[in-house]
Design a protein around this motif. Structure first.
Motif, PDB file in Angstrom:
ATOM      1  N   HIS A   1       0.765  -1.335  -0.143  1.00 28.03           N
ATOM      2  CA  HIS A   1       0.022  -0.095  -0.093  1.00 28.03           C
ATOM      3  C   HIS A   1       0.773   1.393   0.145  1.00 28.03           C
ATOM      4  CE1 HIS A   1      -3.740  -1.985   0.213  1.00 28.03           C
ATOM      5  NE2 HIS A   1      -3.508  -2.728   1.217  1.00 28.03           N
ATOM      6  N   ILE A   2       1.998   1.371   0.782  1.00 25.63           N
ATOM      7  CA  ILE A   2       2.731   2.501   0.943  1.00 25.63           C
ATOM      8  C   ILE A   2       3.506   2.621  -0.570  1.00 25.63           C
ATOM      9  CG2 ILE A   2       4.974   3.188   1.672  1.00 25.63           C
ATOM     10  CD1 ILE A   2       4.255   1.812   4.249  1.00 25.63           C
ATOM     11  N   LEU A   3       3.897   1.512  -1.317  1.00 25.46           N
ATOM     12  CA  LEU A   3       4.513   1.701  -2.498  1.00 25.46           C
ATOM     13  C   LEU A   3       3.491   2.046  -3.632  1.00 25.46           C
ATOM     14  CD1 LEU A   3       6.777   0.917  -4.559  1.00 25.46           C
ATOM     15  CD2 LEU A   3       5.734  -1.283  -4.740  1.00 25.46           C
ATOM     16  N   GLN A   4       2.316   1.685  -3.572  1.00 29.95           N
ATOM     17  CA  GLN A   4       1.253   2.394  -4.692  1.00 29.95           C
ATOM     18  C   GLN A   4       1.019   3.746  -4.294  1.00 29.95           C
ATOM     19  OE1 GLN A   4       0.245   0.371  -6.977  1.00 29.95           O
ATOM     20  NE2 GLN A   4       1.667  -1.025  -5.807  1.00 29.95           N
ATOM     21  N   TYR A   5       1.137   4.355  -2.952  1.00 31.59           N
ATOM     22  CA  TYR A   5       0.945   5.746  -2.542  1.00 31.59           C
ATOM     23  C   TYR A   5       2.164   6.615  -3.169  1.00 31.59           C
ATOM     24  CZ  TYR A   5       1.347  10.042  -0.117  1.00 31.59           C
ATOM     25  OH  TYR A   5       1.135  11.420   0.279  1.00 31.59           O
ATOM     26  N   LEU A   6       3.360   5.995  -2.944  1.00 29.38           N
ATOM     27  CA  LEU A   6       4.610   6.458  -3.548  1.00 29.38           C
ATOM     28  C   LEU A   6       4.600   6.749  -4.791  1.00 29.38           C
ATOM     29  CD1 LEU A   6       7.523   4.898  -1.268  1.00 29.38           C
ATOM     30  CD2 LEU A   6       6.840   7.261  -1.439  1.00 29.38           C
ATOM     31  N   LYS A   7       4.295   5.622  -5.831  1.00 34.35           N
ATOM     32  CA  LYS A   7       4.053   5.653  -7.205  1.00 34.35           C
ATOM     33  C   LYS A   7       3.162   6.608  -7.522  1.00 34.35           C
ATOM     34  CE  LYS A   7       5.187   0.761  -8.332  1.00 34.35           C
ATOM     35  NZ  LYS A   7       4.581  -0.374  -9.197  1.00 34.35           N
ATOM     36  N   HIS A   8       2.154   6.739  -6.961  1.00 32.63           N
ATOM     37  CA  HIS A   8       1.101   7.933  -7.102  1.00 32.63           C
ATOM     38  C   HIS A   8       1.649   9.220  -6.997  1.00 32.63           C
ATOM     39  CE1 HIS A   8      -2.898   9.864  -7.886  1.00 32.63           C
ATOM     40  NE2 HIS A   8      -2.450  10.408  -6.475  1.00 32.63           N
ATOM     41  N   GLN A   9       2.117   9.488  -5.922  1.00 37.04           N
ATOM     42  CA  GLN A   9       2.992  10.898  -5.705  1.00 37.04           C
ATOM     43  C   GLN A   9       4.055  11.314  -6.482  1.00 37.04           C
ATOM     44  OE1 GLN A   9       1.534  13.258  -3.307  1.00 37.04           O
ATOM     45  NE2 GLN A   9      -0.187  11.618  -3.488  1.00 37.04           N
ATOM     46  N   HIS A  10       5.060  10.144  -6.848  1.00 39.14           N
ATOM     47  CA  HIS A  10       6.009  10.254  -7.675  1.00 39.14           C
ATOM     48  C   HIS A  10       6.219   9.389  -8.722  1.00 39.14           C
ATOM     49  CE1 HIS A  10       7.557  12.400  -4.165  1.00 39.14           C
ATOM     50  NE2 HIS A  10       7.134  11.377  -3.356  1.00 39.14           N
ATOM     51  N   PRO A  11       5.493   9.752  -9.785  1.00 39.01           N
ATOM     52  CA  PRO A  11       5.220   8.475 -10.816  1.00 39.01           C
ATOM     53  C   PRO A  11       6.535   8.555 -11.751  1.00 39.01           C
ATOM     54  CG  PRO A  11       3.950  10.709 -11.259  1.00 39.01           C
ATOM     55  CD  PRO A  11       4.530  10.848  -9.981  1.00 39.01           C
ATOM     56  N   ALA A  12       7.455   9.434 -12.003  1.00 37.03           N
ATOM     57  CA  ALA A  12       8.692   9.315 -12.566  1.00 37.03           C
ATOM     58  C   ALA A  12       9.705   8.423 -11.714  1.00 37.03           C
ATOM     59  CB  ALA A  12       9.292  10.523 -12.801  1.00 37.03           C
ATOM     60  N   ALA A  13       9.534   8.371 -10.619  1.00 35.81           N
ATOM     61  CA  ALA A  13      10.655   7.660  -9.482  1.00 35.81           C
ATOM     62  C   ALA A  13      10.366   6.257  -9.642  1.00 35.81           C
ATOM     63  CB  ALA A  13      10.433   8.009  -8.103  1.00 35.81           C
ATOM     64  N   LEU A  14      11.431   5.223  -9.645  1.00 38.39           N
ATOM     65  CA  LEU A  14      11.321   3.944  -9.902  1.00 38.39           C
ATOM     66  C   LEU A  14      11.899   3.447  -8.251  1.00 38.39           C
ATOM     67  CD1 LEU A  14      10.911   1.324 -11.376  1.00 38.39           C
ATOM     68  CD2 LEU A  14      13.129   1.251 -12.082  1.00 38.39           C
ATOM     69  N   PHE A  15      10.695   3.045  -7.673  1.00 38.53           N
ATOM     70  CA  PHE A  15      10.837   2.355  -6.248  1.00 38.53           C
ATOM     71  C   PHE A  15      11.070   0.985  -6.576  1.00 38.53           C
ATOM     72  CE2 PHE A  15       9.217   6.556  -5.296  1.00 38.53           C
ATOM     73  CZ  PHE A  15       9.991   6.780  -4.097  1.00 38.53           C
ATOM     74  N   THR A  16      11.493   0.477  -5.544  1.00 39.31           N
ATOM     75  CA  THR A  16      11.744  -1.054  -5.718  1.00 39.31           C
ATOM     76  C   THR A  16      11.231  -1.712  -4.397  1.00 39.31           C
ATOM     77  OG1 THR A  16      13.771  -1.138  -6.822  1.00 39.31           O
ATOM     78  CG2 THR A  16      13.473  -3.152  -5.848  1.00 39.31           C
ATOM     79  N   PHE A  17      10.518  -2.968  -4.472  1.00 40.84           N
ATOM     80  CA  PHE A  17       9.671  -3.540  -3.469  1.00 40.84           C
ATOM     81  C   PHE A  17      10.380  -4.820  -3.426  1.00 40.84           C
ATOM     82  CE2 PHE A  17       6.724  -7.050  -2.249  1.00 40.84           C
ATOM     83  CZ  PHE A  17       6.029  -6.284  -1.317  1.00 40.84           C
ATOM     84  N   GLN A  18      10.896  -5.223  -2.261  1.00 33.96           N
ATOM     85  CA  GLN A  18      11.579  -6.476  -2.165  1.00 33.96           C
ATOM     86  C   GLN A  18      11.308  -6.961  -0.669  1.00 33.96           C
ATOM     87  OE1 GLN A  18      15.640  -5.382  -3.086  1.00 33.96           O
ATOM     88  NE2 GLN A  18      16.271  -5.180  -1.035  1.00 33.96           N
ATOM     89  N   THR A  19      11.636  -8.366  -0.244  1.00 33.68           N
ATOM     90  CA  THR A  19      11.853  -9.003   0.981  1.00 33.68           C
ATOM     91  C   THR A  19      13.031  -8.513   1.436  1.00 33.68           C
ATOM     92  OG1 THR A  19      10.811 -10.979  -0.223  1.00 33.68           O
ATOM     93  CG2 THR A  19      11.918 -11.224   1.864  1.00 33.68           C
ATOM     94  N   VAL A  20      12.900  -8.280   2.702  1.00 31.04           N
ATOM     95  CA  VAL A  20      14.082  -7.890   3.568  1.00 31.04           C
ATOM     96  C   VAL A  20      15.440  -9.032   3.431  1.00 31.04           C
ATOM     97  CG1 VAL A  20      15.114  -7.337   5.931  1.00 31.04           C
ATOM     98  CG2 VAL A  20      12.977  -6.476   5.090  1.00 31.04           C
ATOM     99  N   PRO A  21      16.555  -8.363   2.891  1.00 30.83           N
ATOM    100  CA  PRO A  21      17.612  -9.656   3.017  1.00 30.83           C
ATOM    101  C   PRO A  21      17.831 -10.531   4.358  1.00 30.83           C
ATOM    102  CG  PRO A  21      18.323  -7.619   2.043  1.00 30.83           C
ATOM    103  CD  PRO A  21      16.903  -7.407   2.730  1.00 30.83           C
ATOM    104  N   ALA A  22      18.061 -11.869   4.123  1.00 27.07           N
ATOM    105  CA  ALA A  22      17.989 -12.451   5.159  1.00 27.07           C
ATOM    106  C   ALA A  22      19.348 -12.150   6.227  1.00 27.07           C
ATOM    107  CB  ALA A  22      18.588 -13.985   4.868  1.00 27.07           C
ATOM    108  N   ASP A  23      20.320 -11.450   5.990  1.00 27.21           N
ATOM    109  CA  ASP A  23      21.494 -11.121   6.719  1.00 27.21           C
ATOM    110  C   ASP A  23      21.087 -10.005   7.502  1.00 27.21           C
ATOM    111  OD1 ASP A  23      21.326  -9.256   4.625  1.00 27.21           O
ATOM    112  OD2 ASP A  23      23.348  -8.982   4.582  1.00 27.21           O
ATOM    113  N   GLN A  24      19.870  -8.969   7.224  1.00 28.97           N
ATOM    114  CA  GLN A  24      19.538  -7.980   7.731  1.00 28.97           C
ATOM    115  C   GLN A  24      18.501  -8.493   8.926  1.00 28.97           C
ATOM    116  OE1 GLN A  24      17.620  -4.702   6.012  1.00 28.97           O
ATOM    117  NE2 GLN A  24      19.345  -4.835   4.485  1.00 28.97           N
TER     118      GLN A  24
END
Length: 73
Positions: free
Chosen positions: A46-69
């Motif tokens: 849901h946050i990603l969809q909001y960010l895409k709506h507010q900043h349509p030219a920016a490319l945000f990446t959605f990912q699983t938190v890496p196991a080392d973190q």
């Protein structure tokens, strides 16, 4: 340069995550900074969809938190 991402136990002490089913996700900004971290799938989506709506030219990446973190690597 040191990893700017804070490990999950900084915010969620005692967090236990099944390494086969890591359920926490994050959003990475176009400049490589983590802008949302250690949240369940639906909330991050849901946050990603909001960010895409507010900043349509920016490319945000959605990912699983890496196991080392998560401390399960």
């Amino acid at each position: 340069m040191a990893n700017p991402n804070i490990p999950s136990d900084h915010f969620l002490p005692g967090l236990r995550v099944d390494p086969c089913r890591a359920e926490l996700h994050q959003i990475i900004a176009p400049d490589g900074r983590v802008v949302v971290n250690f949240l369940p799938h639906n909330e991050v989506w849901h946050i990603l969809q909001y960010l895409k709506h507010q900043h349509p030219a920016a490319l945000f990446t959605f990912q699983t938190v890496p196991a080392d973190q998560l401390g399960i690597a």
